[in-house]
Design a protein around this motif. Structure first.
Motif, PDB file in Angstrom:
ATOM      1  N   ARG A  35       3.529 -16.047  11.203  1.00 25.09           N
ATOM      2  CA  ARG A  35       4.278 -14.931  11.780  1.00 25.09           C
ATOM      3  C   ARG A  35       4.280 -13.841  10.720  1.00 25.09           C
ATOM      4  O   ARG A  35       4.678 -14.072   9.576  1.00 25.09           O
ATOM      5  CB  ARG A  35       5.700 -15.351  12.128  1.00 25.09           C
ATOM      6  N   VAL A  36       3.829 -12.664  11.094  1.00 26.29           N
ATOM      7  CA  VAL A  36       3.525 -11.631  10.104  1.00 26.29           C
ATOM      8  C   VAL A  36       4.293 -10.347  10.377  1.00 26.29           C
ATOM      9  O   VAL A  36       4.408  -9.900  11.522  1.00 26.29           O
ATOM     10  CB  VAL A  36       2.007 -11.327  10.086  1.00 26.29           C
ATOM     11  N   VAL A  37       4.808  -9.755   9.306  1.00 22.41           N
ATOM     12  CA  VAL A  37       5.327  -8.392   9.345  1.00 22.41           C
ATOM     13  C   VAL A  37       4.400  -7.546   8.481  1.00 22.41           C
ATOM     14  O   VAL A  37       4.107  -7.907   7.334  1.00 22.41           O
ATOM     15  CB  VAL A  37       6.767  -8.300   8.822  1.00 22.41           C
ATOM     16  N   ILE A  38       3.913  -6.450   9.043  1.00 25.23           N
ATOM     17  CA  ILE A  38       3.112  -5.516   8.263  1.00 25.23           C
ATOM     18  C   ILE A  38       3.983  -4.313   7.913  1.00 25.23           C
ATOM     19  O   ILE A  38       4.739  -3.809   8.744  1.00 25.23           O
ATOM     20  CB  ILE A  38       1.837  -5.079   8.995  1.00 25.23           C
ATOM     21  N   ALA A  39       3.880  -3.867   6.670  1.00 28.22           N
ATOM     22  CA  ALA A  39       4.671  -2.735   6.196  1.00 28.22           C
ATOM     23  C   ALA A  39       3.734  -1.660   5.674  1.00 28.22           C
ATOM     24  O   ALA A  39       2.741  -1.954   5.007  1.00 28.22           O
ATOM     25  CB  ALA A  39       5.625  -3.181   5.088  1.00 28.22           C
ATOM     26  N   ASP A  40       4.048  -0.415   5.978  1.00 28.84           N
ATOM     27  CA  ASP A  40       3.179   0.673   5.558  1.00 28.84           C
ATOM     28  C   ASP A  40       3.958   1.976   5.571  1.00 28.84           C
ATOM     29  O   ASP A  40       4.948   2.127   6.312  1.00 28.84           O
ATOM     30  CB  ASP A  40       1.974   0.777   6.502  1.00 28.84           C
ATOM     31  N   ILE A  41       3.522   2.926   4.762  1.00 33.04           N
ATOM     32  CA  ILE A  41       4.151   4.242   4.737  1.00 33.04           C
ATOM     33  C   ILE A  41       3.759   5.056   5.969  1.00 33.04           C
ATOM     34  O   ILE A  41       4.442   6.010   6.335  1.00 33.04           O
ATOM     35  CB  ILE A  41       3.777   5.003   3.439  1.00 33.04           C
ATOM     36  N   LEU A  42       2.664   4.677   6.613  1.00 27.37           N
ATOM     37  CA  LEU A  42       2.199   5.371   7.818  1.00 27.37           C
ATOM     38  C   LEU A  42       2.976   4.823   9.019  1.00 27.37           C
ATOM     39  O   LEU A  42       2.540   3.890   9.683  1.00 27.37           O
ATOM     40  CB  LEU A  42       0.690   5.160   7.995  1.00 27.37           C
ATOM     41  N   SER A  43       4.138   5.412   9.287  1.00 24.52           N
ATOM     42  CA  SER A  43       5.086   4.842  10.247  1.00 24.52           C
ATOM     43  C   SER A  43       4.515   4.716  11.656  1.00 24.52           C
ATOM     44  O   SER A  43       4.700   3.689  12.319  1.00 24.52           O
ATOM     45  CB  SER A  43       6.382   5.661  10.273  1.00 24.52           C
ATOM     46  N   GLU A  44       3.830   5.735  12.136  1.00 27.95           N
ATOM     47  CA  GLU A  44       3.267   5.654  13.485  1.00 27.95           C
ATOM     48  C   GLU A  44       2.108   4.667  13.527  1.00 27.95           C
ATOM     49  O   GLU A  44       1.995   3.855  14.445  1.00 27.95           O
ATOM     50  CB  GLU A  44       2.805   7.035  13.951  1.00 27.95           C
ATOM     51  N   ARG A  45       1.250   4.727  12.524  1.00 28.77           N
ATOM     52  CA  ARG A  45       0.081   3.860  12.495  1.00 28.77           C
ATOM     53  C   ARG A  45       0.470   2.389  12.370  1.00 28.77           C
ATOM     54  O   ARG A  45      -0.167   1.516  12.976  1.00 28.77           O
ATOM     55  CB  ARG A  45      -0.835   4.269  11.338  1.00 28.77           C
ATOM     56  N   VAL A  46       1.539   2.092  11.622  1.00 31.48           N
ATOM     57  CA  VAL A  46       1.912   0.688  11.456  1.00 31.48           C
ATOM     58  C   VAL A  46       2.405   0.097  12.774  1.00 31.48           C
ATOM     59  O   VAL A  46       2.139  -1.066  13.086  1.00 31.48           O
ATOM     60  CB  VAL A  46       2.959   0.512  10.325  1.00 31.48           C
ATOM     61  N   ALA A  51       1.139  -3.254  17.514  1.00 35.37           N
ATOM     62  CA  ALA A  51       0.939  -3.356  18.961  1.00 35.37           C
ATOM     63  C   ALA A  51      -0.471  -3.856  19.282  1.00 35.37           C
ATOM     64  O   ALA A  51      -0.663  -4.657  20.209  1.00 35.37           O
ATOM     65  CB  ALA A  51       1.167  -1.995  19.616  1.00 35.37           C
ATOM     66  N   GLU A  52      -1.441  -3.405  18.511  1.00 40.04           N
ATOM     67  CA  GLU A  52      -2.826  -3.848  18.722  1.00 40.04           C
ATOM     68  C   GLU A  52      -2.964  -5.350  18.487  1.00 40.04           C
ATOM     69  O   GLU A  52      -3.645  -6.054  19.250  1.00 40.04           O
ATOM     70  CB  GLU A  52      -3.753  -3.080  17.771  1.00 40.04           C
ATOM     71  N   LEU A  53      -2.297  -5.847  17.478  1.00 34.22           N
ATOM     72  CA  LEU A  53      -2.369  -7.281  17.179  1.00 34.22           C
ATOM     73  C   LEU A  53      -1.530  -8.096  18.163  1.00 34.22           C
ATOM     74  O   LEU A  53      -1.905  -9.213  18.532  1.00 34.22           O
ATOM     75  CB  LEU A  53      -1.926  -7.537  15.741  1.00 34.22           C
ATOM     76  N   GLN A  54      -0.413  -7.536  18.600  1.00 35.52           N
ATOM     77  CA  GLN A  54       0.390  -8.207  19.620  1.00 35.52           C
ATOM     78  C   GLN A  54      -0.395  -8.364  20.916  1.00 35.52           C
ATOM     79  O   GLN A  54      -0.251  -9.368  21.629  1.00 35.52           O
ATOM     80  CB  GLN A  54       1.673  -7.420  19.870  1.00 35.52           C
ATOM     81  N   ALA A  55      -1.249  -7.378  21.217  1.00 36.62           N
ATOM     82  CA  ALA A  55      -2.075  -7.445  22.423  1.00 36.62           C
ATOM     83  C   ALA A  55      -3.094  -8.576  22.340  1.00 36.62           C
ATOM     84  O   ALA A  55      -3.659  -8.987  23.367  1.00 36.62           O
ATOM     85  CB  ALA A  55      -2.795  -6.114  22.638  1.00 36.62           C
ATOM     86  N   GLN A  56      -3.321  -9.084  21.130  1.00 38.18           N
ATOM     87  CA  GLN A  56      -4.208 -10.236  20.936  1.00 38.18           C
ATOM     88  C   GLN A  56      -3.409 -11.543  20.899  1.00 38.18           C
ATOM     89  O   GLN A  56      -3.914 -12.574  20.458  1.00 38.18           O
ATOM     90  CB  GLN A  56      -4.985 -10.070  19.628  1.00 38.18           C
ATOM     91  N   ASP A  57      -2.150 -11.457  21.343  1.00 34.68           N
ATOM     92  CA  ASP A  57      -1.248 -12.615  21.363  1.00 34.68           C
ATOM     93  C   ASP A  57      -0.946 -13.140  19.963  1.00 34.68           C
ATOM     94  O   ASP A  57      -0.744 -14.345  19.757  1.00 34.68           O
ATOM     95  CB  ASP A  57      -1.812 -13.752  22.229  1.00 34.68           C
ATOM     96  N   LEU A  58      -0.899 -12.227  19.000  1.00 32.09           N
ATOM     97  CA  LEU A  58      -0.569 -12.584  17.624  1.00 32.09           C
ATOM     98  C   LEU A  58       0.854 -12.145  17.320  1.00 32.09           C
ATOM     99  O   LEU A  58       1.322 -11.103  17.793  1.00 32.09           O
ATOM    100  CB  LEU A  58      -1.549 -11.921  16.649  1.00 32.09           C
ATOM    101  N   ASP A  59       1.552 -12.945  16.521  1.00 30.81           N
ATOM    102  CA  ASP A  59       2.957 -12.695  16.198  1.00 30.81           C
ATOM    103  C   ASP A  59       3.037 -11.746  15.003  1.00 30.81           C
ATOM    104  O   ASP A  59       3.155 -12.169  13.847  1.00 30.81           O
ATOM    105  CB  ASP A  59       3.664 -14.010  15.879  1.00 30.81           C
ATOM    106  N   VAL A  60       2.943 -10.458  15.292  1.00 32.24           N
ATOM    107  CA  VAL A  60       2.927  -9.429  14.253  1.00 32.24           C
ATOM    108  C   VAL A  60       3.857  -8.292  14.652  1.00 32.24           C
ATOM    109  O   VAL A  60       3.843  -7.845  15.801  1.00 32.24           O
ATOM    110  CB  VAL A  60       1.505  -8.866  14.031  1.00 32.24           C
ATOM    111  N   SER A  61       4.673  -7.837  13.719  1.00 36.26           N
ATOM    112  CA  SER A  61       5.499  -6.655  13.944  1.00 36.26           C
ATOM    113  C   SER A  61       5.372  -5.736  12.740  1.00 36.26           C
ATOM    114  O   SER A  61       4.884  -6.136  11.678  1.00 36.26           O
ATOM    115  CB  SER A  61       6.964  -7.039  14.186  1.00 36.26           C
TER     116      SER A  61
END
Length: 253
Positions: A35-46, A51-61
């Motif tokens: 289960r992954v959280v990605i953090a980035d300064i690019l707020s919209e891109r993150v 969302a792109e990874l969630q669409a692959q049924d991956l547990d990412v926020s």
């Protein structure tokens, strides 16, 4: 890439995860069961990346973080732990270059300080912010993204090279300090990877890497992901304080 669900149930924070290597890591880790959280300064891109990874049924926020801001780092770690209910792994991937193409005489003090602030201080502070949760995990693992540039002394890139050399040294010190908490700390040192962040690199340097590697081809993000998965998994529980060059044999320390 076959990962055999090596990270099933692990909770992992990946900084700089909105694109490039960080995005590839998040995808690979989640595919391996984390289960992954990605953090980035690019707020919209993150958020788009999550969302792109969630669409692959991956547990990412996704969360926003500014590694130049200590308060933002603390808030990012706290939100991540709250979302995941704890933390087992931290991938300190986020960094900046900013000094590319400039000689040591052309490099400005402000640029040098900015690179150090994000790449070195940010890595240190994010690790410290995550330590309570990593200790509680009982199987905490920190993976610091270094670079092979300090291993061969890349030119016209002084601030970045110095910062990644510091990350390697810091990895060893943290490994000694955190071993008592059963936390492993290792560094992965990629070569020149084909991602957005290396688009500015002159063709001559891309050619140098390709021609001088034992494996004479371009390096892709997926070439590095397996090493990160391994370092976070139980297979690497007795490996700490090490720097693993992943560069196709360009540097063989």
């Amino acid at each position: 890439m076959t990962t055999h669900r090596l990270l099933e149930g692990r909770r992992v924070l990946v900084t700089g995860g909105a694109r490039g290597l960080g995005f590839a890591f998040a995808q690979a880790l989640a595919t391996a069961g984390a289960r992954v959280v990605i953090a980035d300064i690019l707020s919209e891109r993150v958020q788009q990346a999550a969302a792109e990874l969630q669409a692959q049924d991956l547990d990412v926020s996704g969360v926003t973080v500014d590694l130049a801001n200590p308060a933002s780092i603390t808030a990012c770690a706290a939100e991540t732990v709250q979302r995941l209910g704890g933390l087992d792994g931290l991938v300190n991937n986020a960094s900046i270059t900013n000094s590319g193409g400039k000689t040591c005489e052309e490099l400005s003090i402000d640029t040098f300080d900015q690179v150090m602030q994000v790449n070195v201080r940010g890595t240190w502070l994010m690790t410290v912010a995550c330590l309570p949760a990593l200790r509680e995990s009982g199987r905490g693992a920190v993976v610091n993204l270094a670079s092979d540039t300090p291993l061969w002394g890349a030119t016209n890139l002084l601030a970045y090279v110095a910062s990644k050399g510091a990350v390697i040294a810091m990895t060893r010190s943290l490994a000694r300090e955190l071993g008592k908490d059963n936390i492993t700390v290792n560094a992965i040192a990629p070569g020149l990877v084909l991602v957005e962040a290396t688009a500015y690199v002159p063709e001559a340097r891309h050619r140098l890497y390709t021609e001088q590697r034992a494996l004479q081809r371009a390096q892709l993000p997926d070439d590095v992901s397996g090493a990160v998965i391994f370092a976070l998994s139980d297979l690497a529980r007795f490996i700490t304080g090490q720097t693993l060059p992943v560069n196709g044999g360009f540097v063989m320390p």
